[in-house]
Design an enzyme around this catalytic site. Sequence first.
Site, PDB file in Angstrom:
ATOM      1  N   ASN A   1       0.905  -1.173   0.000  1.00 30.14           N
ATOM      2  CA  ASN A   1       0.000   0.000   0.000  1.00 30.14           C
ATOM      3  C   ASN A   1       0.928   1.204   0.000  1.00 30.14           C
ATOM      4  O   ASN A   1       1.591   1.492   0.999  1.00 30.14           O
ATOM      5  CB  ASN A   1      -0.843  -0.075   1.250  1.00 30.14           C
ATOM      6  CG  ASN A   1      -1.875   1.043   1.398  1.00 30.14           C
ATOM      7  OD1 ASN A   1      -2.233   1.354   2.531  1.00 30.14           O
ATOM      8  ND2 ASN A   1      -2.367   1.608   0.326  1.00 30.14           N
TER       9      ASN A   1
ATOM     10  N   CYS B   1      -4.667   6.593   8.364  1.00 32.79           N
ATOM     11  CA  CYS B   1      -4.180   5.549   7.461  1.00 32.79           C
ATOM     12  C   CYS B   1      -3.150   4.720   8.217  1.00 32.79           C
ATOM     13  O   CYS B   1      -2.130   5.265   8.672  1.00 32.79           O
ATOM     14  CB  CYS B   1      -3.550   6.184   6.232  1.00 32.79           C
ATOM     15  SG  CYS B   1      -2.759   4.999   5.135  1.00 32.79           S
ATOM     16  N   GLY B   2      -3.414   3.436   8.365  1.00 30.53           N
ATOM     17  CA  GLY B   2      -2.540   2.581   9.167  1.00 30.53           C
ATOM     18  C   GLY B   2      -1.202   2.323   8.490  1.00 30.53           C
ATOM     19  O   GLY B   2      -0.130   2.509   9.080  1.00 30.53           O
ATOM     20  N   ASN B   3      -1.235   1.888   7.227  1.00 34.37           N
ATOM     21  CA  ASN B   3       0.034   1.649   6.534  1.00 34.37           C
ATOM     22  C   ASN B   3       0.793   2.960   6.350  1.00 34.37           C
ATOM     23  O   ASN B   3       2.023   3.009   6.474  1.00 34.37           O
ATOM     24  CB  ASN B   3      -0.224   1.004   5.162  1.00 34.37           C
ATOM     25  CG  ASN B   3      -0.748  -0.411   5.292  1.00 34.37           C
ATOM     26  OD1 ASN B   3      -0.251  -1.188   6.102  1.00 34.37           O
ATOM     27  ND2 ASN B   3      -1.758  -0.761   4.524  1.00 34.37           N
TER      28      ASN B   3
ATOM     29  N   HIS C   1     -15.373   1.927   8.118  1.00 35.27           N
ATOM     30  CA  HIS C   1     -15.119   0.615   7.513  1.00 35.27           C
ATOM     31  C   HIS C   1     -16.365  -0.269   7.581  1.00 35.27           C
ATOM     32  O   HIS C   1     -17.067  -0.258   8.600  1.00 35.27           O
ATOM     33  CB  HIS C   1     -13.969  -0.085   8.245  1.00 35.27           C
ATOM     34  CG  HIS C   1     -12.686   0.673   8.158  1.00 35.27           C
ATOM     35  ND1 HIS C   1     -11.759   0.486   7.162  1.00 35.27           N
ATOM     36  CD2 HIS C   1     -12.193   1.677   8.946  1.00 35.27           C
ATOM     37  CE1 HIS C   1     -10.751   1.325   7.345  1.00 35.27           C
ATOM     38  NE2 HIS C   1     -10.982   2.069   8.406  1.00 35.27           N
TER      39      HIS C   1
ATOM     40  N   ASN D   1     -14.770   2.369   3.507  1.00 31.63           N
ATOM     41  CA  ASN D   1     -13.818   1.330   3.086  1.00 31.63           C
ATOM     42  C   ASN D   1     -14.492  -0.025   3.242  1.00 31.63           C
ATOM     43  O   ASN D   1     -15.164  -0.255   4.265  1.00 31.63           O
ATOM     44  CB  ASN D   1     -12.565   1.380   3.970  1.00 31.63           C
ATOM     45  CG  ASN D   1     -11.838   2.720   3.859  1.00 31.63           C
ATOM     46  OD1 ASN D   1     -11.139   2.976   2.889  1.00 31.63           O
ATOM     47  ND2 ASN D   1     -12.032   3.589   4.857  1.00 31.63           N
TER      48      ASN D   1
ATOM     49  N   GLU E   1     -10.630   0.145  -0.954  1.00 30.84           N
ATOM     50  CA  GLU E   1     -10.502   1.361  -0.151  1.00 30.84           C
ATOM     51  C   GLU E   1     -11.333   2.526  -0.684  1.00 30.84           C
ATOM     52  O   GLU E   1     -11.376   2.771  -1.895  1.00 30.84           O
ATOM     53  CB  GLU E   1      -9.038   1.820  -0.102  1.00 30.84           C
ATOM     54  CG  GLU E   1      -8.200   1.094   0.911  1.00 30.84           C
ATOM     55  CD  GLU E   1      -6.925   1.838   1.236  1.00 30.84           C
ATOM     56  OE1 GLU E   1      -6.930   3.078   1.173  1.00 30.84           O
ATOM     57  OE2 GLU E   1      -5.917   1.173   1.522  1.00 30.84           O
ATOM     58  N   ARG E   2     -11.953   3.225   0.255  1.00 34.27           N
ATOM     59  CA  ARG E   2     -12.624   4.496  -0.067  1.00 34.27           C
ATOM     60  C   ARG E   2     -11.617   5.426  -0.735  1.00 34.27           C
ATOM     61  O   ARG E   2     -10.523   5.610  -0.230  1.00 34.27           O
ATOM     62  CB  ARG E   2     -13.143   5.138   1.213  1.00 34.27           C
ATOM     63  CG  ARG E   2     -13.780   6.482   1.029  1.00 34.27           C
ATOM     64  CD  ARG E   2     -14.291   7.075   2.338  1.00 34.27           C
ATOM     65  NE  ARG E   2     -13.208   7.379   3.275  1.00 34.27           N
ATOM     66  CZ  ARG E   2     -13.408   8.135   4.367  1.00 34.27           C
ATOM     67  NH1 ARG E   2     -14.615   8.606   4.664  1.00 34.27           N
ATOM     68  NH2 ARG E   2     -12.395   8.380   5.195  1.00 34.27           N
TER      69      ARG E   2
ATOM     70  N   CYS F   1      -4.559  -2.677   3.852  1.00 35.20           N
ATOM     71  CA  CYS F   1      -5.191  -1.510   4.490  1.00 35.20           C
ATOM     72  C   CYS F   1      -5.023  -1.685   5.998  1.00 35.20           C
ATOM     73  O   CYS F   1      -5.585  -2.621   6.578  1.00 35.20           O
ATOM     74  CB  CYS F   1      -6.670  -1.442   4.107  1.00 35.20           C
ATOM     75  SG  CYS F   1      -7.550  -0.048   4.862  1.00 35.20           S
TER      76      CYS F   1
ATOM     77  N   THR G   1      -5.858   0.443   8.606  1.00 35.52           N
ATOM     78  CA  THR G   1      -7.072   0.732   9.381  1.00 35.52           C
ATOM     79  C   THR G   1      -8.129  -0.333   9.089  1.00 35.52           C
ATOM     80  O   THR G   1      -8.935  -0.662   9.964  1.00 35.52           O
ATOM     81  CB  THR G   1      -7.634   2.122   9.032  1.00 35.52           C
ATOM     82  OG1 THR G   1      -7.774   2.251   7.602  1.00 35.52           O
ATOM     83  CG2 THR G   1      -6.747   3.230   9.582  1.00 35.52           C
ATOM     84  N   GLY G   2      -8.072  -0.890   7.869  1.00 37.17           N
ATOM     85  CA  GLY G   2      -9.022  -1.950   7.515  1.00 37.17           C
ATOM     86  C   GLY G   2      -8.752  -3.242   8.261  1.00 37.17           C
ATOM     87  O   GLY G   2      -9.678  -3.910   8.743  1.00 37.17           O
TER      88      GLY G   2
HETATM   89  N1  LIG Z   1      -8.679   5.097   1.862  1.00 35.38           N
HETATM   90  C1  LIG Z   1      -8.807   5.263   3.331  1.00 35.38           C
HETATM   91  C2  LIG Z   1      -7.519   5.917   3.893  1.00 35.38           C
HETATM   92  C3  LIG Z   1      -6.296   5.025   3.726  1.00 35.38           C
HETATM   93  C4  LIG Z   1      -6.403   3.802   4.603  1.00 35.38           C
HETATM   94  C5  LIG Z   1      -5.415   2.679   4.322  1.00 35.38           C
HETATM   95  N2  LIG Z   1      -4.467   2.886   3.254  1.00 35.38           N
HETATM   96  C6  LIG Z   1      -4.726   2.222   5.598  1.00 35.38           C
HETATM   97  O1  LIG Z   1      -3.617   1.676   5.518  1.00 35.38           O
HETATM   98  O2  LIG Z   1      -5.347   2.371   6.672  1.00 35.38           O
HETATM   99  C7  LIG Z   1     -10.011   6.158   3.652  1.00 35.38           C
HETATM  100  O3  LIG Z   1     -10.406   6.962   2.783  1.00 35.38           O
HETATM  101  O4  LIG Z   1     -10.502   6.053   4.786  1.00 35.38           O
END
Ligand SMILES: N[C@H](CCC[C@H](N)C(=O)O)C(=O)O
Length: 288
Positions: A16, A81-83, A172, A203, A221-222, A230, A232-233
């Site tokens: 990511n 964003c976690g990553n 999520h 997401n 992902e959103r 992801c 946070t996912g």
């Molecule tokens: N697209 C996500 C943000 C990036 C999250 C993802 N890349 C992660 O690692 O958490 C959103 O709009 O909430």
Amino acid sequence: MDLKGLKFSKMHGLGNDYIVIDESEGEVVAEDEKPEFCQNVCRSGFSIGSDGVIFVTPSSSKEADIRFRIFNDDGTEPEMCGNGIRCFSKFVYDNKIIEKEILKVETLAGLKTVEITSKNGIATFFKVDMGLSTFKTAEIPIKTEEKEFLNNELFVDGENISMTTVSVGNPHAVVLTDSVDSIDLNRFGPAIETHEAFPEKINAHFVEIISKNEIIMLTWERGVGYTHACGTGATSSVLAGYKLSELDNNVLVHLPGGELEIEVYEKDGELGAFMKGDAELVFTGEMV
Ligand SMILES: N[C@H](CCC[C@H](N)C(=O)O)C(=O)O
């Protein structure tokens, strides 16, 4: 927008990937140009290509060492964003912007604490306190009469899909499945992401439970679409599984780009989690 001479680092967490711009000593990209800038530089084939852009900026908060900002490749700015925060922390540590092993980071999802493991002055591993989650539908947000949406059904593209919604600062939807291989991600990912029930979009994650301590997941992902991982996912998927009593508090998460370890904790009657994983620097560059 003249990008000539703009310096950047290209990093990723489990595939990511993010373009990292250092604004710790002053603005590099004008505030009102950031969304279009991000759309431009994230376009693979035409520019650097990435899932998003991270800006390292000073924090005005006395509690924080530094501020984390992230933009999706569609130019939207999510809360967290976690990553990305692992890439950000590696950038900040390795470049000696903040020389601390415990980093306090201001984000749009509140203050996050990052424990850095390093070797010879290079950050290699990160334990991020992702903070407390919420399952309250009003705080996701999702348009429903339900107070929480726990394995409730939503009518999505002609089918009733059971899902659990949770926020870790960003929203999520977690769909449990017997097999991630059976998921038509390109159909149900965008259909959930943009469903009218989610006024801020969401997401979408499809999770196959291997055991109470191991899952496999796919992500849409959103604001981005398919990503290899992801953070946070992964955190949200484990929190949802724990809330449903399908998972224990320590879970190994297998994503297409690699593994993360998520550790759930309870505090003040709410569920929070630590996310543990690595981050890589691939190259540094300068726009011509
Ligand atoms: N697209 C996500 C943000 C990036 C999250 C993802 N890349 C992660 O690692 O958490 C959103 O709009 O909430």
